[in-house]
Design an enzyme around this catalytic site. Structure first.
Site, PDB file in Angstrom:
ATOM      1  N   PHE A   1      -6.033  -1.859 -10.008  1.00 55.35           N
ATOM      2  CA  PHE A   1      -5.982  -1.338  -8.645  1.00 55.35           C
ATOM      3  C   PHE A   1      -6.323   0.139  -8.677  1.00 55.35           C
ATOM      4  CE2 PHE A   1      -4.325  -2.437  -4.406  1.00 55.35           C
ATOM      5  CZ  PHE A   1      -4.424  -3.815  -4.457  1.00 55.35           C
TER       6      PHE A   1
ATOM      7  N   GLN B   1      -2.982   7.728   5.641  1.00 58.83           N
ATOM      8  CA  GLN B   1      -4.032   7.198   4.776  1.00 58.83           C
ATOM      9  C   GLN B   1      -5.053   6.330   5.519  1.00 58.83           C
ATOM     10  OE1 GLN B   1      -3.106   4.038   1.604  1.00 58.83           O
ATOM     11  NE2 GLN B   1      -3.742   5.813   0.431  1.00 58.83           N
TER      12      GLN B   1
ATOM     13  N   HIS C   1      -7.630   3.625   4.595  1.00 61.54           N
ATOM     14  CA  HIS C   1      -8.027   2.739   3.495  1.00 61.54           C
ATOM     15  C   HIS C   1      -9.538   2.571   3.571  1.00 61.54           C
ATOM     16  CE1 HIS C   1      -8.452  -0.792   1.000  1.00 61.54           C
ATOM     17  NE2 HIS C   1      -7.170  -0.778   0.706  1.00 61.54           N
TER      18      HIS C   1
ATOM     19  N   LEU D   1      -7.915  -5.444   6.947  1.00 54.04           N
ATOM     20  CA  LEU D   1      -8.001  -4.929   5.594  1.00 54.04           C
ATOM     21  C   LEU D   1      -8.683  -5.882   4.620  1.00 54.04           C
ATOM     22  CD1 LEU D   1      -6.902  -2.330   4.171  1.00 54.04           C
ATOM     23  CD2 LEU D   1      -5.378  -3.902   3.000  1.00 54.04           C
TER      24      LEU D   1
ATOM     25  N   GLU E   1      -7.957  -3.663  -1.925  1.00 49.46           N
ATOM     26  CA  GLU E   1      -8.508  -2.982  -3.079  1.00 49.46           C
ATOM     27  C   GLU E   1      -8.594  -3.925  -4.279  1.00 49.46           C
ATOM     28  OE1 GLU E   1      -6.923   1.014  -2.886  1.00 49.46           O
ATOM     29  OE2 GLU E   1      -6.414   0.730  -4.982  1.00 49.46           O
TER      30      GLU E   1
ATOM     31  N   ARG F   1      -7.638   6.232  -2.819  1.00 50.44           N
ATOM     32  CA  ARG F   1      -8.196   5.859  -1.520  1.00 50.44           C
ATOM     33  C   ARG F   1      -8.792   7.010  -0.743  1.00 50.44           C
ATOM     34  NH1 ARG F   1      -3.494   1.502   0.077  1.00 50.44           N
ATOM     35  NH2 ARG F   1      -4.246  -0.050  -1.402  1.00 50.44           N
TER      36      ARG F   1
ATOM     37  N   HIS G   1      -4.381   3.150   7.907  1.00 54.00           N
ATOM     38  CA  HIS G   1      -3.663   2.152   7.112  1.00 54.00           C
ATOM     39  C   HIS G   1      -2.199   2.458   6.858  1.00 54.00           C
ATOM     40  CE1 HIS G   1      -3.305  -1.089   4.265  1.00 54.00           C
ATOM     41  NE2 HIS G   1      -3.018  -0.281   3.267  1.00 54.00           N
TER      42      HIS G   1
ATOM     43  N   ARG H   1      -1.047   7.765  -0.846  1.00 55.92           N
ATOM     44  CA  ARG H   1      -0.371   6.694  -1.577  1.00 55.92           C
ATOM     45  C   ARG H   1      -1.354   5.878  -2.405  1.00 55.92           C
ATOM     46  NH1 ARG H   1       0.367   1.211  -0.786  1.00 55.92           N
ATOM     47  NH2 ARG H   1      -0.392   1.136   1.355  1.00 55.92           N
TER      48      ARG H   1
END
Ligand SMILES: Cc1cc2nc3c(=O)[nH]c(=O)nc-3n(C[C@H](O)[C@H](O)[C@H](O)COP(=O)(O)OP(=O)(O)OC[C@H]3O[C@@H](n4cnc5c(N)ncnc54)[C@H](O)[C@@H]3O)c2cc1C
Ligand code: FES
Lengths: 243, 603
Positions: free
Chosen positions: B117, B237, B239, B249, B252, B283, B364, B406
């Site tokens: 990730f 954030q 994404h 979404l 990832e 991100r 996100h 994050r």
């Protein structure tokens, strides 16, 4: 593109609307790829703020917006206009009491769910090394399909046996039980099979197959019910599912 | 007025709330969970890719590496002590989920399966490491289900479809909450020694978002209105891979399995921006890269999106080029990413095994929120003063473990780790604390506000204000920011707030399931949070993590290794905000280990 909606309405608080009735709405500039949920939102936001429905995720994973769309149980957020055409009829799912417009009382549904011990049971102490219980990929695969259930009630409320008898636990609860019965780590299969062999358990299923196409998560519901029946006959889940 | 009394009330039934409820209940507290949605509808169920923990099931891994990635990913704004707690507790937390029955995917030897990730590496940034424990691409669904199941087993009390609209404080001490019962419209008072907010995020403040319609930041806004500061609100954030226009979404995990981002020339552009870990950079870095590509005319068909490609032939070509021995095929993709394929096939008519997916950055995750310490106790100032009886956990809280950005998989860990710590802390607290008496007529204020809304007869419908706010925030408080854009947002939001107050129309005057009224109330929450976000962003004159200022391009460690605390002042009709930047970032790991010292972030 223009689309007309025919929506089943009901509002117990307002005189004249306290009996179910149909109301039509027309929307312009609809794209074929618009979700029915978006269109219902447009109606609610632009035309009639009193329209009541449940929704949250808007992409088919939370299970809030099950409704009958052109006579078929669907999640409004997972059907596009092009899938249902320019005349769209929307009504609440059947077999549960309607509270307002498209909102039904979900309590009986969740009561059935809770009745099948829908939780993991294993009273042995976990492995001494403090790590995970092991499970082979094959054993994990056996119940993969039924882990996908989002409790939207599309299956249960498409089932004629459930319409006829609201005491029947219904396919969703059985799917949830299946997820544990066939999990090799779980120890309460016997209890669950007992629960499901009671009069309002799995034998109420007449294999009518409405549930399987109704499932927005493409769970093979009828097959799962069949596996539970077989396990009851054999007295154990062992050997029922081969991967 | 129906009044209920419990030791503790947990507001919200996502991962954080359920975990806290379970632990508070196991610890002997009489607890109830109050949630505006049925628990299983919570957006935790939408989480796809995985939950991060250094189990080392496939490759060597250590909590300290996880902590390092978290701190670096957060662009050094994360509190390092908290990041370490997160990384260390993560292992335990994931194992515990497995013991609760969570059906993780398995490795060939029967252990929990892990995948790569963004931003997760071994040995302090050396190479990508498989750390994300997952159940296909529905990890959050399995977490939510498992925790709800355990709560049923533990016989936790639930008030489903009760919409919390106010926090009751008496003399600075927590006394309970007030909720609207959706089916009747009636207000209920919940008198409690302890209250936890676990109400999730507020992605619906922006027009393109991965967040559910219900993610309107209610808990944060209620706390703010009751005098609790909001921390680090400028960090929201985006994404990198939301479905173009829709925002849904695409995990990832797609890139973790080998997927790559391509511009209109078919160029794998992340090689330019993050030569080392490329598409798996964190991100903020990837989202900026996509914006820059689009700005340079490299978007697909001149539109503001790029391609995400998981076709086996593409992925295998890049694996071979990189000397990576992995190979994937169609069956593997179907098995590991079934929901992603389903979303693309349903909503786009695109089959990702055959065609690339059109993606753009999508709003996100809230890094900021209600400030807490590592026991989920709410802290109200730079000196870490605890608000007695008040707790927050999950996305609504700011511990801060995520700092300015994050890492993927770290929110699910956050929910479990801090939900659990909070639940335990609550169980201890209610044993020794007394009930704080309810003030006279606790519902008077909120009742007046709801009646005002119910009887609003202006000209502007809530959705008009909501849409304008969302567009404004997307354009002005998005991936790239400037003084001018942010000031524009602040001014625009003031105007929208004024219209909200004076010209709103709510059409449903009824009591039962009045979603028209409650959506209008939620809009009020979002307007407040949008304003705090814009003001905090305007104030922070540097670029860090998700907060990227084109007029202050550098990170400024000299002046800005601090958290922002925003306090609401003045009346509810005409609020103003005071910003305090005296709360220093915790650097305790850096004091012992050079590698945790802030330095330039390269991937
Ligand atoms: C699409 C998507 C994918 C993601 N994937 C990942 C991933 O792979 N890994 C990862 O780590 N993170 C992921 N995240 C982030 C993570 O899922 C969320 O941050 C996290 O689930 C939030 O959990 P929560 O418990 O804080 O809140 P939620 O799960 O959002 O729950 C909020 C709860 O609060 C209740 N509530 C809200 N307002 C009120 C009110 N006024 N009154 C009463 N109740 C209220 C709601 O009913 C709900 O029960 C993802 C997020 C999204 C959107
Ligand atoms: S809104 Fe969540 S399933 Fe449709």
């Amino acid at each position: 593109m223009q689309v007309t909606f025919r929506i089943r309405r009901y509002n117990p608080e307002v005189a004249g609307k306290d009996k179910p009735y149909w109301q039509e709405f027309t929307l312009d500039d609809v794209e074929p790829t618009d979700r029915v949920l978006e269109l219902l939102h447009r109606i609610k936001w632009e035309q009639d703020g009193t329209l009541a429905l449940r929704r949250s995720c808007a992409h088919g994973v939370c299970g809030s917006d099950a409704m009958r769309i052109n006579g078929v149980n669907r999640l409004a957020c997972k059907v596009l206009m092009k899938d249902v055409g320019t005349k769209i009829q929307v009504e609440p799912i059947l077999g549960l009491p309607v509270l307002k417009d498209l909102i039904v009382d979900m309590e009986p549904f969740f009561e059935h769910y809770r009745s099948v011990m829908p939780y993991f049971v294993n009273d042995d102490p976990p492995p001494a090394d403090g790590r995970e219980r092991l499970q082979s990929q094959e054993d994990r695969e056996k119940f993969d399909d039924t882990t996908k259930c989002i409790l939207c009630a599309c299956c249960t409320t498409s089932c004629p046996s459930f319409w006829a008898n609201g005491e029947y636990v219904g396919p969703a609860a059985i799917v949830q039980a299946h997820r544990f019965i066939f999990d090799t780590r779980d120890q309460a299969a016997k209890e669950r099979l007992d629960i499901l062999s009671a009069p309002n358990g799995v034998w109420r299923c007449r294999t009518i197959f409405n549930c399987t196409p109704a499932c927005p998560r493409e769970i093979e519901v009828t097959r799962a019910l069949g596996e539970v029946k077989l396990a009851i006959r054999k007295g154990s889940p062992e050997g029922v599912i081969k991967v | 007025m129906p009044t209920h009394q419990f030791d503790a009330i947990i507001v919200g039934a996502g991962g954080a709330g359920l975990m806290a409820a379970l632990y508070a209940s196991k610890g002997g507290a009489n607890v109830a969970v109050v949630s505006k949605l049925y628990p299983t509808r919570s957006h935790t169920g939408a989480a796809q890719g995985g939950i991060g923990a250094a189990l080392g099931n496939l490759e060597e891994d250590k909590p300290i590496w996880h902590a390092y990635d978290t701190v670096k990913g957060g662009d050094y704004l994360a509190d390092q002590n908290a990041a370490m707690v997160l990384a260390e507790n993560a292992i335990d937390a994931v194992i515990e989920l497995e013991h609760m029955g969570l059906p993780f995917d398995r490795t060939p030897d029967g252990r929990i399966s892990q995948r790569r990730f963004g931003g997760h590496t071994s040995n302090f940034g050396e190479k990508a490491v498989p750390r994300a424990c997952h159940a296909a691409d529905r990890t959050g669904h399995m977490i939510l289900q498992t925790l709800y199941q355990q709560c049923i087993k533990q016989q936790v009390r639930f008030f489903d479809e009760f919409h919390v609209v106010d926090l009751i404080m008496n003399d600075g001490k927590t006394a309970g909450v007030i909720a609207v019962e959706l089916s009747t419209g009636q207000l209920h008072v919940f008198h409690a020694k302890a209250v936890m907010f676990a109400t999730g995020g507020w992605g619906r403040v922006w027009s393109v978002t991965s967040n559910a319609h219900s993610l309107t930041g209610d808990g944060a806004a209620i706390a703010l209105r009751r005098g609790i500061p909001m921390q680090d609100m400028e960090f929201f954030q985006f994404h990198p891979t939301g479905i173009y226009k829709m925002g849904i979404l695409i995990t990832e995990g797609v890139r973790g399995e080998g997927g790559v981002l391509l511009n209109r020339h078919g160029e794998r552009f992340m090689e330019k921006y993050a030569p080392n870990i490329k598409d798996l950079a964190s991100r903020d870095v990837v989202s900026r890269a996509i914006y820059l590509e689009v700005r340079e005319g490299n978007g697909i068909n001149g539109k503001p999106y790029v391609y995400l490609d998981i076709r086996p032939e593409t992925v295998n070509r890049y694996f071979a080029e990189a000397g990576d021995s992995r190979r994937i095929d169609r069956e593997y993709v179907e098995k590991k990413l079934p929901d992603i394929l389903d979303f693309c096939r349903t909503y786009l008519g695109v089959d990702p095994v055959k065609e690339p997916m059109p993606v753009q950055p999508t709003a996100h995750y809230a890094m900021g929120g209600i400030p807490t310490n590592v026991n989920a106790e709410v802290v109200i100032d730079a000196d870490w003063t605890v608000a007695p009886g008040l707790y927050a956990a999950g996305e609504v809280a700011c511990v801060s473990v995520h700092g300015a950005n994050r890492l993927g998989t770290n929110s699910l860990v956050d929910l479990i780790v801090f939900g659990r710590r909070g639940g335990m802390a609550i169980a201890d607290y209610v044993k020794q604390a007394d009930f704080v008496p309810l003030p006279d007529n606790p519902t008077a204020e909120i009742e007046a506000e709801l009646e005002r809304l119910r009887n609003s007869k202006g000209k502007t419908k809530p959705y008009e204000i909501r849409q304008q706010m969302q567009e404004l925030m997307m354009a002005n408080v998005g991936v790239f920011r400037t003084e001018e854009l942010l000031q524009g947002a602040v001014d625009g939001l003031k105007e929208l707030r004024e219209r909200y107050r004076t010209d709103l129309i709510v059409e449903d005057g009824g009591m039962q399931f009045n979603t028209d009224l409650l959506e209008a109330w939620e809009l009020g929450c979002m307007l407040d949070l949008a304003e705090v976000t814009a003001l905090s962003a305007l104030n922070r004159k540097e670029s860090r993590g998700a907060h990227s200022r084109e007029d202050y391009k550098q990170r400024d460690d000299e002046n800005w290794m601090v958290h922002t605390l925003a306090y609401r002042e003045g009346s509810d009709d005409d609020p103003s905000y005071r910003l305090d930047t005296s709360k220093k970032v915790d650097l305790s790991l850096a004091e012992e280990d050079e590698r945790f010292k802030p330095k330039e972030r390269v991937y």
